[in-house]
Design a protein around this motif. Structure first.
Motif, PDB file in Angstrom:
ATOM      1  N   ALA A  38      -1.095   4.355   0.785  1.00 37.75           N
ATOM      2  CA  ALA A  38      -2.277   3.312   0.274  1.00 37.75           C
ATOM      3  C   ALA A  38      -2.033   2.351  -0.497  1.00 37.75           C
ATOM      4  O   ALA A  38      -2.394   1.067  -0.276  1.00 37.75           O
ATOM      5  N   PHE A  39      -1.345   2.525  -1.433  1.00 40.90           N
ATOM      6  CA  PHE A  39      -1.003   1.445  -2.748  1.00 40.90           C
ATOM      7  C   PHE A  39       0.101   0.927  -2.578  1.00 40.90           C
ATOM      8  O   PHE A  39       0.547  -0.019  -3.631  1.00 40.90           O
ATOM      9  N   GLY A  42       0.307  -0.354   1.802  1.00 40.40           N
ATOM     10  CA  GLY A  42      -1.323  -0.353   2.366  1.00 40.40           C
ATOM     11  C   GLY A  42      -1.905  -1.756   1.744  1.00 40.40           C
ATOM     12  O   GLY A  42      -3.002  -2.142   1.953  1.00 40.40           O
ATOM     13  N   THR A  43      -1.104  -2.277   0.536  1.00 38.64           N
ATOM     14  CA  THR A  43      -1.552  -3.436  -0.009  1.00 38.64           C
ATOM     15  C   THR A  43      -1.469  -4.671   0.917  1.00 38.64           C
ATOM     16  O   THR A  43      -2.341  -5.625   0.616  1.00 38.64           O
ATOM     17  N   LYS A  46      -4.182  -3.281   5.936  1.00 38.05           N
ATOM     18  CA  LYS A  46      -5.380  -2.359   5.809  1.00 38.05           C
ATOM     19  C   LYS A  46      -5.441  -1.268   6.563  1.00 38.05           C
ATOM     20  O   LYS A  46      -5.745  -0.180   6.246  1.00 38.05           O
ATOM     21  N   ARG A  49      -3.437   1.590   4.650  1.00 37.51           N
ATOM     22  CA  ARG A  49      -4.256   1.789   3.418  1.00 37.51           C
ATOM     23  C   ARG A  49      -5.201   2.972   3.929  1.00 37.51           C
ATOM     24  O   ARG A  49      -5.270   3.808   3.421  1.00 37.51           O
ATOM     25  N   TYR A  53      -5.382   6.892   2.984  1.00 42.14           N
ATOM     26  CA  TYR A  53      -6.500   7.583   2.434  1.00 42.14           C
ATOM     27  C   TYR A  53      -6.832   8.777   2.951  1.00 42.14           C
ATOM     28  O   TYR A  53      -7.216   9.767   2.693  1.00 42.14           O
TER      29      TYR A  53
END
Length: 159
Positions: A38-39, A42-43, A46, A49, A53
């Motif tokens: 995600a980080f 995912g940055t 979307k 990300r 999650y």
């Protein structure tokens, strides 16, 4: 009083020991992988990300399994099952017990990827499966746990 590897005896109750290391490893790995996805990836995307999650959420749900409790109460002849912290304890009569089941998933290379030990009950003609434990790569620990449960329940081993 006997010494069991998979159960802790408390009077007439035998509590199934939690698989702390296995569950914590799987849950922690999913949380770390999900948050890393995600980080990092995912940055910029979307969809990645949200996938991250979702994986982290699955890890948290796996860790919730650490709060489950299973006990064989020979005094009242019941199986007591609490699936997680947020669920109520449910009692099943040992009179409904049919058999144990060890099911495994084998990969294309013949490696056991996942195995599950369950207790099968017949309640008013309906089959009910109660998952007891899981393992990876081997069914031997599950078979040993079932042998202990059979000894506790005073069931003869016909295998």
């Amino acid at each position: 009083m006997e010494n069991y590897k998979y159960f802790e005896q408390e009077g007439d109750k035998y509590h199934l020991k939690a698989q702390f290391v296995f569950i914590a490893f799987i849950g922690g790995l999913c949380i770390i992988a999900g948050l890393a996805t995600a980080f990092t990836i995912g940055t910029t995307d979307k969809a990645n990300r949200w996938i991250g999650y979702g994986i982290a959420l699955l890890g948290a749900m796996a860790l919730l399994r650490l709060t489950s409790k299973t006990a064989i109460d020979m005094g009242s002849r019941q199986i007591l099952l609490k699936k997680n912290l947020f669920s109520a304890e449910v009692a099943y009569s040992l009179d409904n017990f049919e058999t144990f089941l060890v099911a495994k998933t084998v990969s294309i290379f013949g490696i056991t990827m996942n195995a599950t030990a369950s207790m099968i009950l017949n309640i008013n003609g309906e089959e009910k499966l109660l998952m007891l434990n899981q393992s990876v790569f081997s069914t031997a620990p599950l078979n040993n746990m079932i042998n202990e449960a059979m000894h506790i329940m005073k069931i003869e081993d016909h295998i």
